[in-house]
Design an enzyme around this catalytic site. Structure first.
Site, mmCIF file in Angstrom:
data_model
loop_
_atom_site.group_PDB
_atom_site.id
_atom_site.type_symbol
_atom_site.label_atom_id
_atom_site.label_comp_id
_atom_site.label_asym_id
_atom_site.label_seq_id
_atom_site.Cartn_x
_atom_site.Cartn_y
_atom_site.Cartn_z
ATOM 1 N N ARG A 623 0.826 -1.213 0.000
ATOM 2 C CA ARG A 623 0.000 0.000 0.000
ATOM 3 C C ARG A 623 0.853 1.252 0.000
ATOM 4 O O ARG A 623 1.895 1.310 0.659
ATOM 5 C CB ARG A 623 -0.878 0.044 1.259
ATOM 6 C CG ARG A 623 -2.109 -0.814 1.212
ATOM 7 C CD ARG A 623 -3.077 -0.445 2.340
ATOM 8 N NE ARG A 623 -2.442 -0.437 3.646
ATOM 9 C CZ ARG A 623 -2.955 0.193 4.716
ATOM 10 N NH1 ARG A 623 -4.087 0.878 4.603
ATOM 11 N NH2 ARG A 623 -2.337 0.147 5.880
ATOM 12 N N SER A 687 7.261 -4.893 7.559
ATOM 13 C CA SER A 687 6.891 -5.933 8.537
ATOM 14 C C SER A 687 7.668 -7.222 8.327
ATOM 15 O O SER A 687 7.102 -8.294 8.066
ATOM 16 C CB SER A 687 5.387 -6.203 8.460
ATOM 17 O OG SER A 687 4.662 -5.028 8.753
ATOM 18 N N ASP A 741 4.678 -2.398 13.013
ATOM 19 C CA ASP A 741 3.216 -2.217 13.035
ATOM 20 C C ASP A 741 2.648 -2.077 14.448
ATOM 21 O O ASP A 741 1.644 -1.409 14.674
ATOM 22 C CB ASP A 741 2.497 -3.355 12.280
ATOM 23 C CG ASP A 741 2.879 -4.733 12.786
ATOM 24 O OD1 ASP A 741 3.773 -4.837 13.649
ATOM 25 O OD2 ASP A 741 2.283 -5.722 12.303
#
Length: 1001
Positions: A623, A687, A741
């Site tokens: 994203r 991540s 995150d």
């Protein structure tokens, strides 16, 4: 001329032919009219009653035909039309083409007793409404059908085993039975019994004398079988009106059947029997259940046919029971599972619901009974009243000169002299008319052949109405079971007992026919019960014993997953020890909880503003986000994002190809947003396992999640991204932060709540972070201020510190995982593993015969079949067991209602332990923050994300409750995060920019 005459002759011949055909039609009509005369009966039009069954000289018709309206007589050929799929066997009498005058007279006289299919459907619907009234807490007091809970929660599954005793008290004799049930693959039942008499003085004496006598007979029976030294379980069939409050507790409402023992009404009969046995002192018995004979009937048949979920008795009296969903039984607490309901359906109609189909003979029967106005349905169908109904009809017809030449005998005038067994004898296929002649002669009459035929027809109509009414109410019960199960086609079994059902030559066939007619979408099997009050009582006891033994075995296994308050405090203490190790420079290397510095030194204060880009790379999709942060009066966050896929060849190509693709996606997004020439600060959520050495520097340790891009491991991912931007030479970006995150979750919530200093993720994996005092973070120089520490707490326990609370199921899951011995805490609490823990427990239960009847399916052996999302669905409060079964069936697991309850319990235990362990870890974190600041009381907010926390119906509440219990000096608020990996990355960048600008000023 000749031609003309010939033509005329031809015309006349045609005319004569026409006239002949007309005459033939008239003759046919006349013959039909003679067979089916148009007569007006009982106020109905001639047309409404013109068709009556055709009966041959060989005998009368069945009497079960359906007429054109409620109470109307059947049409010609009705028996054929009313049959199911045209396969019903009809007697020679039904096949005949002529109707005898005597049958027309009887049919006309009793047309109110011959119920149409529409009427039976209406009766069935009324009964369904009465059932609902009986089940409701508010409507039960006024319901005629009482729907009494029996506290029998399961039917036999064929694995019952052991020695059981049964007592059967329901009249002047009572029985003691020993029932041996063996499950060696053959499902064998052996019974021994002894009948004992109860004298009239005992029936009318004191309750103590009666129960002392029962205890004495029981002792005598056990002495005879040499089993006095054994403590055997006992089922007690007590066939008197009782209010049952537990399986082994039943309060006598009032005596019937000639019993008048004092000091028993209003008392628990089980307690009275226990007291009498204890007073003797020479043997001991475990009284497990008080059983109703109807429930016993269902249970005795259920041992041989596991589909049996309805019990029916049609004998001297009548009653039915069935397995109802607990969620519908307002009179008993709890919504899970099923319970057998003793319907007491004989009282149907006591509120007037059957007034429009009751006849003058039903009213006369009722007025002459011992209980006028009560048990009205029973009086229309049961053996106690069937013979008397026939007698009343014979008397009235004789008085009106329609039978016996108008003559009556004193025997026929006497109540009870026409027994129900006479009805069965008269309706026998071959010798019925002869039996009718014998019976009527013995009653002092001189019957003609026509009188015998008429009597046969009367018996037929009365018994057919009984079977039809019984079928209508039974259809309502079966329809309710079908709706409860939510199936398109019900397959079920009805266990039946009673002299009328078993001994009447046609009752069973007519009953089955009515049920099939009213329920064409059901496959119903009828099984005759063998000794429901004896074997049935033992079966109720055997099932109760099996359930208790299985429950005990399951609880013993699940006990290891249930953590005490002391154990949770110990987990909190050990987490605290590991945290300190991770923060210490000298102990960091050996620590399992690594406590990694994130270089995020502040949470949002609300003054952040500007436009920021965020990248979120953590899987096959990637994203790019534009996050606009506003302060002041218009304070808020506005986000725009676009999702891009990463092709497999890029994931597994070179590092340059991967980062060039990422930059290409950024370029496309900036063009899409019309911001191509603008240089924006950027936060990068990456991540994958990294070692962070600065806020904008993260060294990739190793790829996971299918990525294998070469030239990246051991390199700073921010540098790789910057190099790719420079290669493109289209735009420039200021990469401010590499973001974890969990930290992003804390920062997202920190923007909404200034007290938020902790981040928690409980989803596929699990992790936590919090704001630690710089003086305690020995891996980073400087003692001033605070820094967010990424705990990586999933590895807690990798050094063996949780071995004492790990179960065999945790070890099995760990052993077959991709990283055995690693991330042990995460494997006990996160979504990736909980479903697999449940599957391993279900496998163990099944191997032990505690679940799925001991049958392990191939599906259950399949790793990963039981996804964690199923735990959330199964534990949902609004989900009925029916839907739990549906989920299990979707997984290829054929389950009973009991299996569904067990699966739900396992899911509950596993999820509860996960929430408690998570709560213990969080309690260690908030207490450390409180102690760091030297506070007696801390108010703090935890930002939370993750599917398990958000979607599981109870996880969050259990976790929060655990934190409250283990950290009483902290007021902890939990705030759900929105997009920690996107919005959080931008906010970390915004905070860093704010701090940087402040430093420059």
């Amino acid at each position: 001329m000749k031609g003309k005459m010939g033509g005329r002759a031809k015309k006349n011949e045609v005319k004569r032919g026409r006239n002949g055909r007309k005459k033939g039609k008239r003759r046919k009509k006349e013959r039909r009219r003679r067979r089916c005369p148009r007569v007006a009966v009982g106020g109905l039009s001639a047309a409404a009653v013109r068709d009556v069954p055709r009966v041959s000289p060989r005998g009368p018709a069945d009497g079960g035909g359906s007429g054109p309206g409620r109470g109307g007589p059947a049409g010609c050929g009705a028996a054929k039309r009313g049959g199911i799929r045209g396969t019903e066997r009809r007697s020679g009498a039904e096949r005949g083409p002529f109707v005898r005058t005597e049958h027309r007279v009887v049919d006309k006289y009793l047309y109110h007793m011959r119920l149409s299919e529409d009427t039976l459907q209406e009766v069935s619907e009324r009964f369904r409404k009465e059932m609902e009234k009986g089940l409701g807490a508010d409507t039960n007091p006024t319901a005629s059908v009482k729907m009494l809970p029996s506290f029998v929660r399961s039917t036999p599954d064929g694995t019952e085993d052991g020695d059981f005793l049964a007592l059967d008290l329901g009249g002047t004799n009572f029985r003691v039975l020993r029932v041996k049930v063996s499950d060696n693959g053959l499902q064998k039942v052996e019974m021994e019994s002894q009948i004992y008499e109860i004298h009239e003085d005992l029936m009318r004496g004191s309750g103590m004398q009666l129960f002392d006598h029962i205890a004495e007979c029981l002792g005598n029976f056990m002495e005879k079988l040499k089993i006095k030294d054994k403590k055997l379980p006992l089922g007690f069939t007590f066939s008197f009106p009782c209010h049952q409050t537990k399986l082994d507790e039943s309060i006598l409402v009032n005596w019937t059947k000639g019993f008048k023992c004092s000091s028993v009404e209003g008392k628990d009969v089980v307690s009275l029997l226990r007291r009498a046995i204890k007073k003797r002192g020479d043997f001991d018995i475990d009284i497990v259940a008080v059983v109703n004979d109807t429930v016993g009937t269902m249970m005795s048949c259920g041992y041989d046919d596991q589909n049996c979920e309805v019990g029916l008795i049609v004998g001297t009296g009548t009653n039915a029971c069935y397995m109802e969903e607990m969620r519908h039984i307002d009179l008993v607490e709890g919504d899970e599972g099923r319970m057998c309901i003793n319907m007491e359906w004989g009282a149907f109609g006591d509120d007037g619901a059957l007034n429009d189909i009751r006849t003058e003979f039903d009213h006369e029967i009722d007025m002459g009974s011992l209980n006028p106005g009560k048990q009205l349905f029973e009086k229309m169908i049961s053996g106690m009243y069937m013979g008397e109904l026939v007698r009343l009809i014979l008397v009235k017809m004789a008085k009106e000169g329609l039978l016996f030449q108008g003559k009556l005998s004193s025997d026929l005038r006497t109540t009870g002299h026409f027994e129900t067994r006479f009805v069965s004898a008269i309706e026998k296929e071959k010798e019925g008319l002869q039996k009718a002649h014998e019976i009527l002669t013995k009653l002092g009459l001189e019957p003609s052949h026509e009188d015998c035929l008429a009597t046969h027809r009367i018996c037929q109509i009365v018994s057919t109405r009984s079977a039809n009414l019984c079928g209508a109410t039974l259809a309502a019960v079966l329809r309710r079971i079908k709706e409860n199960k939510g199936v398109d086609r019900l397959r079920s079994t009805v266990g039946v007992d009673g002299s009328v059902y078993k001994k009447h030559p046609h009752f069973a066939r007519r009953l089955h026919k009515t049920v099939r007619k009213l329920l064409p979408d059901c496959e119903i099997r009828f099984v005759r019960s063998e000794d429901g009050s004896g074997k049935g009582a033992a079966m109720v006891t055997a099932v109760a014993y099996r359930l208790a033994a299985q429950h005990k075995a399951r609880q013993k296994i699940l006990e290891a997953l249930k953590l005490s308050h002391e154990q949770l405090l110990e987990v909190k203490r050990r987490m605290r020890v590991e945290m300190e190790k991770g923060l210490g420079k000298e102990t960091h290397a050996e620590a399992t909880v690594k406590m990694l510095p994130t270089y995020v030194c502040s949470t949002p204060d609300g003054t952040e503003k500007g436009d920021f880009l965020a990248l979120d790379l953590g899987g096959t999709n990637f994203r790019v986000l534009l996050v606009r942060v506003r302060n002041g009066m218009r304070r808020g966050v506005e986000m725009h994002n676009k999702i891009y896929s990463i092709p497999l060849e890029v994931m597994q190509g070179t590092g340059e190809e991967l980062f060039d693709h990422i930059v290409h996606c950024i370029s496309d997004f900036l063009e899409y947003m019309g911001m191509k020439g603008v240089s924006l600060p950027l936060g990068f959520t990456f991540s994958f396992p990294c070692k962070q050495t600065n806020l904008d520097e993260g060294i990739l340790l190793k790829w996971t999640k299918g990525f294998k891009a070469t030239g990246c491991e051991g390199e700073d991912v921010v540098s790789l991204l910057k190099e790719a931007i420079h290669r493109r030479e289209e735009f420039d970006l200021d990469v401010v932060a590499v973001v974890n995150d969990t930290v992003g979750t804390m920062m997202t919530c920190g923007y909404e709540d200034p007290y938020c200093e902790v981040g928690l993720i409980v989803g596929t994996g699990s992790n936590a972070c919090y704001m630690e005092e710089m003086r305690n973070v020995e891996l980073v120089e400087g003692d001033e201020g605070r820094m967010c520490v990424n705990m990586e707490w999933g590895a807690f326990g990798d050094n063996g510190c949780l071995d004492d609370i790990q179960t065999e199921f945790d070890l099995a899951v760990d052993e077959l995982s991709l990283n055995p011995g690693k991330q042990r805490f995460e494997k006990m609490i996160s979504g990736m593993y909980l479903g697999e823990i449940v599957r391993n427990i279900l496998m163990d239960f099944t191997k032990r015969g505690l679940l799925f009847r001991g049958r392990i399916s191939e599906r259950l052996k399949t790793r990963g079949i039981f996804e964690t999302k199923f735990l959330s669905q199964i534990e949902s409060d609004c989900l009925a067991l029916l839907q739990v079964r549906s989920i299990l069936q979707h997984l290829g697991l054929e389950s009973t209602c009991d299996d569904s309850i067990i699966v739900k319990e396992v899911c509950t235990v596993v999820a509860r332990r996960a929430a408690q362990l998570c709560g213990a870890g969080m309690a260690a974190v908030v207490d450390k923050i409180r102690e760091n600041r030297g506070l007696e009381f801390l108010k703090v907010t935890v930002g939370v994300d993750g599917t398990l926390y958000k979607l599981h119906p109870h996880f969050s509440a259990i976790m929060q409750d655990t934190v409250r219990q283990l950290s009483p000096c902290c007021e902890v608020t939990f705030l759900q995060s929105e997009d920690g990996s996107g919005k959080g990355a931008a906010l970390i960048t915004a905070v860093a920019c704010r701090i940087r600008e402040a430093g420059q000023r």
